[in-house]
Design a protein around this motif. Structure first.
Motif, PDB file in Angstrom:
ATOM      1  N   VAL A 893     -59.388 -77.393  87.184  1.00  0.00           N
ATOM      2  CA  VAL A 893     -60.267 -77.646  86.178  1.00  0.00           C
ATOM      3  C   VAL A 893     -59.535 -78.290  84.971  1.00  0.00           C
ATOM      4  CG1 VAL A 893     -61.650 -75.606  86.651  1.00  0.00           C
ATOM      5  CG2 VAL A 893     -59.751 -75.361  85.030  1.00  0.00           C
ATOM      6  N   ASP A 894     -58.296 -78.455  84.771  1.00  0.00           N
ATOM      7  CA  ASP A 894     -57.708 -79.019  83.938  1.00  0.00           C
ATOM      8  C   ASP A 894     -56.084 -79.280  84.336  1.00  0.00           C
ATOM      9  OD1 ASP A 894     -57.176 -80.272  81.499  1.00  0.00           O
ATOM     10  OD2 ASP A 894     -58.122 -78.518  80.392  1.00  0.00           O
ATOM     11  N   TYR A 895     -55.445 -80.284  83.623  1.00  0.00           N
ATOM     12  CA  TYR A 895     -54.114 -80.826  83.903  1.00  0.00           C
ATOM     13  C   TYR A 895     -53.364 -80.763  82.714  1.00  0.00           C
ATOM     14  CZ  TYR A 895     -51.309 -84.549  86.254  1.00  0.00           C
ATOM     15  OH  TYR A 895     -50.342 -85.139  86.770  1.00  0.00           O
ATOM     16  N   LEU A 896     -52.058 -80.121  82.796  1.00  0.00           N
ATOM     17  CA  LEU A 896     -51.139 -80.021  81.690  1.00  0.00           C
ATOM     18  C   LEU A 896     -49.667 -80.547  82.076  1.00  0.00           C
ATOM     19  CD1 LEU A 896     -50.772 -78.471  79.083  1.00  0.00           C
ATOM     20  CD2 LEU A 896     -49.553 -76.704  80.251  1.00  0.00           C
ATOM     21  N   THR A 897     -49.632 -81.589  81.369  1.00  0.00           N
ATOM     22  CA  THR A 897     -48.275 -82.491  81.729  1.00  0.00           C
ATOM     23  C   THR A 897     -47.148 -81.800  81.009  1.00  0.00           C
ATOM     24  OG1 THR A 897     -49.687 -84.367  81.622  1.00  0.00           O
ATOM     25  CG2 THR A 897     -47.338 -84.686  81.475  1.00  0.00           C
ATOM     26  N   LYS A 898     -45.953 -81.637  81.864  1.00  0.00           N
ATOM     27  CA  LYS A 898     -44.741 -81.420  81.633  1.00  0.00           C
ATOM     28  C   LYS A 898     -44.079 -82.492  80.749  1.00  0.00           C
ATOM     29  CE  LYS A 898     -43.682 -78.163  85.173  1.00  0.00           C
ATOM     30  NZ  LYS A 898     -42.917 -77.952  86.450  1.00  0.00           N
ATOM     31  N   PRO A 899     -43.314 -82.386  79.728  1.00  0.00           N
ATOM     32  CA  PRO A 899     -43.212 -81.077  78.914  1.00  0.00           C
ATOM     33  C   PRO A 899     -44.268 -80.911  77.998  1.00  0.00           C
ATOM     34  CG  PRO A 899     -41.933 -82.804  77.870  1.00  0.00           C
ATOM     35  CD  PRO A 899     -42.171 -83.334  78.929  1.00  0.00           C
ATOM     36  N   PHE A 900     -44.615 -79.599  77.598  1.00  0.00           N
ATOM     37  CA  PHE A 900     -45.693 -79.326  76.775  1.00  0.00           C
ATOM     38  C   PHE A 900     -45.494 -78.540  75.527  1.00  0.00           C
ATOM     39  CE2 PHE A 900     -45.637 -76.864  80.511  1.00  0.00           C
ATOM     40  CZ  PHE A 900     -45.666 -75.533  80.154  1.00  0.00           C
TER      41      PHE A 900
END
Length: 920
Positions: A893-900
């Motif tokens: 449902v979503d996308y979190l890119t490292k680093p955050f």
């Protein structure tokens, strides 16, 4: 004066004469008559005897004596005038004054037409009877109401075969064949109409049943006091038949000319009329239908060259006495002005007196032949010179004997002397020298050509006397006899060994170039893959560095340690920017930019980006100004890529501006932009767009760019300052990435700048993505509003699937205070955890270092009804746009890119966690 006016308005000649025979009065009509008859100009008081000839004077004196004696009478008198004979009627009327006659008025009237009609009326009936009975044309009188034949003349009986008595019992229905009677009904209304004449060719039937074509000319007449119709009936059967035969002959003539595809003609030497086929006239550029004047002999002769006219006419005249065939060659003028050579061959027909009456023949275009003959001498000379000058050698091959006749050089080409080596003049010897691999093909080409073709061309290898092979190009033209059998070949053989060697070298170079291109493409892919992998490997530890630096900055209280933590965090952020630029470059260089268009407000997108860059501008004490001047700012663009363009351009402007302003504007393409300032130079890439598109303008008051550097600013790693003189940080990729993204979206980018005077960047983009741009599949719309937890006391559970210990430790440090964290370092642990408890959300690392990736596990969960409703957020160091799309397609449902950062993590969780108590 009033009397003169009255006299002039009369339609008769009027005069008044006194007793002395002098004119008292007269009108203009009399003046005209006297002028016409006698050539005399009348005047008042004129003595009539002064100009009248003796015979006329006697007539007029006698007439006036009678009138002055009191007699009133009329006399008709003929006069011969230049216009012909005229009959004038004179009326003499005495004019009294009291009892005495003082003058005589004479009225003259031209009665020539009336007199002629009266005369004819007297003789017409007798002439009619004579004409009717003796006319060679058939004539009859019919009753227009009953159509009964009332009277016929003897010619009618001869024409139809009936007697006079038989005709009186017939109607015109009886002399019309049944097939024509229907047409007769159409004539009845015309015949019944009084005074109407009818004429036309009709089909009639004779007594013996034969049919004839009759030209009928019918008109009204009075017969025995009653209306009737009289008709002239001319037998035109032969004429109709001749016209039909002529029509058919013309059709056959045109069909024949088309069938034989020849230019033929038929000339009537008596009348000068001619028929010429359309192809013949087309030879001179004329159309026989649009230009009918071409159907005359005079027109044809007018097109013959003046120098050849005697030849063309003389050839025909000279041939008439000796035979029936005539020939001539002459020039004809084409419609566009050039001359065409023709050869004319005709057959002459004669009448019984031996006079030539008809010429039928054909005309042939021999322009090419004449030109060839004219140039033949020069061509032979050139041929001999060319044979000695070029590497090609000429040969003649007698097919029946197999013997070669060659020009000097043919056999020496192979190292032989034909004067010594006599065997070289045989075909078998030549074939024996051809390379065994090429011989079957040569035999097949020559065999097929001799059967069906006019020429052949081939390349083959033939052995030199010294043993090596040379390559030759052989071309032969085949001559055939009247049976269409090939009897001779004239050809040329050219040594193309050098060309074949060059072709082989070119082919080798082409293959090398192709291999180099493929190698370069493969290296580009490897470079892009390497950069992406390096980015991933750097992002993973950067996650821990940035994350723990942020935690330390928040939790430590010692000022010095807090400062150290801030330094670590800011340095890591700078390093992250470099990594992002490298990843962006890898994407644009590998042409992996895929757009995900959305209808967005461009003003809002720019406003949001400027808000993020405002702290950077504030630290450099610069004014960052954006005024939304575009009213209707909606556009179908990729908001993420557009944000990257704005970020790179504005960030670049902030970096190279020491003081002053950075201004951002949004305009339509048709809005007037200020002229380029004096001293500024420009450079642009991309094409012009339409007036309905929009422009992003970024201006600064910074360092500016020298003219010679402008063409390079959009290249990779280019910076205004480099090496030991480098004064600004960065990779030099910002403008490169921005330009690539602008071109990928179908736009253009232009720069205006001068050293020390600042820069202006103008980006022009379409409001709708142009055709041909690669567009990603639509992304499901996700509610962007954060979900407010109504029951904060309830601890939400999150399954963290992550194989990196540092990332696990960081995630727990950030999540433990707010959420219940369930750890799984691989897919197997994740499956075991899900079998025991269903979390509220899953943070799924994509690269788990195993054969099965986090996306494979996500697809597996979405297929299971028990776990399908659990929201999955992809967490990965792969930061490419296609990576994001791949994750969304897999069910994330979503996308979190490292680093955050912690704020980014909390925002994603708040957006995607379902409300407490909601059903899955």
């Amino acid at each position: 004066m009033r009397l003169k006016t009255v006299l002039d308005h009369s339609d008769q000649a009027i005069s008044s004469v006194d007793r002395d025979r002098r004119l008292v009065a007269f009108n203009s009509i009399l003046e005209e008559i006297m002028q016409r008859i006698y050539g005399v100009q009348l005047t008042q008081g004129m003595d009539l005897g002064a100009f009248l000839p003796p015979g006329e004077a006697s007539f007029w004196n006698d007439a006036y004596d009678r009138a002055f004696a009191g007699e009133q009478f009329s006399v008709e008198r003929p006069y011969d005038t230049p216009a012909g004979r005229s009959i004038i009627q004179f009326s003499f009327n005495p004019i009294r004054s009291g009892d005495e006659i003082e003058s005589v008025a004479v009225f003259g009237k031209d009665v020539t037409a009336t007199w002629e009609e009266s005369r004819q009326l007297v003789t017409s009936e007798a002439q009619y009877r004579m004409l009717f009975e003796s006319s060679p044309l058939a004539m009859w009188v019919i009753d227009p109401e009953t159509l009964r034949i009332l009277k016929v003349n003897p010619a009618t009986c001869r024409q139809y075969g009936y007697s006079l008595e038989e005709f009186t019992s017939l109607t015109i229905w009886d002399i019309r064949p049944p097939s024509e009677r229907e047409r007769l009904k159409d004539l009845l209304p015309l015949m019944a109409k009084e005074g109407n004449s009818v004429r036309g060719i009709q089909l009639h039937q004779k007594k013996d049943g034969s049919l004839i074509h009759v030209d009928v000319n019918s008109g009204p007449i009075e017969y025995h006091g009653k209306p009737a119709r009289i008709a002239l009936l001319k037998d035109v059967t032969a004429q109709v038949r001749a016209e039909q035969e002529l029509k058919e002959a013309n059709e056959r003539f045109q069909l024949a000319s088309k069938a034989v595809n020849s230019m033929i003609y038929d000339l009537n030497l008596t009348t000068g009329e001619s028929r010429r086929s359309a192809s013949l006239l087309a030879l001179l550029g004329y159309d026989p239908i649009a230009e009918p004047e071409t159907a005359t002999l005079t027109w044809w002769q007018s097109r013959i060259h003046p120098e050849d006219l005697a030849i063309a006419n003389g050839a025909v005249i000279q041939q008439f006495p000796n035979g029936k065939i005539c020939e001539a060659e002459y020039r004809m003028l084409h419609k566009d002005g050039h001359w065409v050579w023709v050869w004319d061959r005709g057959i002459v027909s004669y009448d019984e007196l031996g006079t030539a009456t008809r010429l039928v023949g054909a005309t042939h275009d021999i322009t090419a032949r004449v030109k060839s003959e004219r140039d033949l001498g020069q061509a032979n000379d050139r041929f001999r010179l060319a044979a000695d000058a070029v590497t090609a050698v000429i040969y003649e091959w007698n097919i029946q004997t197999g013997e070669f006749i060659d020009t000097p050089g043919l056999f020496p080409l192979l190292g032989f002397d034909p004067n010594v080596d006599l065997f070289t003049r045989k075909l078998d010897w030549w074939l024996s020298r051809i390379h065994p691999e090429d011989l079957p093909g040569v035999r097949e080409i020559v065999k097929n050509a001799l059967r069906h073709e006019k020429q052949y061309e081939m390349e083959y290898r033939i052995q030199h006397r010294d043993g090596y092979y040379i390559s030759v190009w052989d071309r032969g033209v085949i001559e055939r006899d009247n049976r269409n059998w090939a009897v001779r070949v004239v050809g040329s053989a050219q040594d193309i060994s050098e060309r074949k060697t060059l072709e082989a070298q070119l082919e080798q170079e082409r293959n090398q170039a192709l291999s180099a291109k493929e190698h370069a493409e493969e290296m580009s892919k490897l470079k892009s893959s390497f950069l992406a992998n390096m980015s991933h490997e750097i992002r993973t530890p950067m996650t821990a560095i940035l994350g723990f630096a942020g935690i330390l900055a928040e939790r430590v209280t010692d000022p010095e340690l807090k400062d150290y933590a801030s330094i670590i965090e800011s340095s890591s952020t700078r390093l992250l920017g470099t990594i992002n630029s490298i990843l962006d470059l890898a994407q644009v260089e590998s042409h992996r930019v895929v757009l995900s268009p959305l209808m967005v407000d461009v003003n809002a997108e720019v406003q949001r980006t400027c808000a993020l860059l405002e702290p950077l501008a504030a630290r450099r004490k610069l004014r960052l100004r954006f005024t939304p001047t575009l009213q209707n700012a909606m556009a179908l663009i990729d908001p993420q890529q557009f944000e990257r363009v704005v970020t790179n351009l504005v960030g670049n402007a902030i970096k190279f501006t020491e003081q002053g302003d950075v201004t951002i504007r949004i305009l339509t393409a048709s809005d007037c932009l200020e002229n380029v300032p004096a001293g500024f130079h420009s450079f642009k890439i991309g094409d012009e767009l339409l007036s309905g598109d929009f422009r992003l303008v970024v201006e600064d008051t910074g360092l500016g760019i020298a003219e010679e550097r402008l063409p390079n600013i959009f290249e990779e790693f280019h910076q205004v300052s480099t090496g030991l003189d480098r004064t600004h940080q960065g990779t030099g990729l910002g403008l490169t990435i921005a330009s690539h993204l602008v071109l990928a979206m179908g736009g253009s980018i232009e720069v205006h700048s001068a050293p020390g005077a600042g820069s202006r960047f103008v980006v022009q983009l379409p409001r709708n993505l142009p055709q041909g741009v690669e567009v990603a599949s639509p992304v499901p719309m996700v509610d962007t509003e954060p979900v407010v937890e109504t029951e904060p006391e309830v601890m939400r559970s999150i399954l963290l699937v992550e194989d990196s210990p540092e990332s696990v430790k960081l995630a727990e440090a950030l999540l433990r205070p707010r959420y219940n964290v369930i750890r799984a370092t691989n897919i197997f642990q994740a499956r075991q955890s899900l079998a025991q408890v269903l979390p509220d959300l899953i943070l799924m690392d994509i690269n788990l270092g195993e054969f099965t990736t986090g996306l494979d596990l996500t697809r597996e969960l979405k297929r299971d009804a028990r776990t399908a409703s659990i929201p999955v957020v992809a967490v990965t160091a792969f930061a490419g746009q296609t990576d994001r799309q791949t994750a969304l397609d897999a069910g994330c449902v979503d996308y979190l890119t490292k680093p955050f950062t912690s704020q980014q993590l909390y925002k994603v969780l708040e957006k995607n966690l379902q409300p407490v108590g909601s059903a899955r």
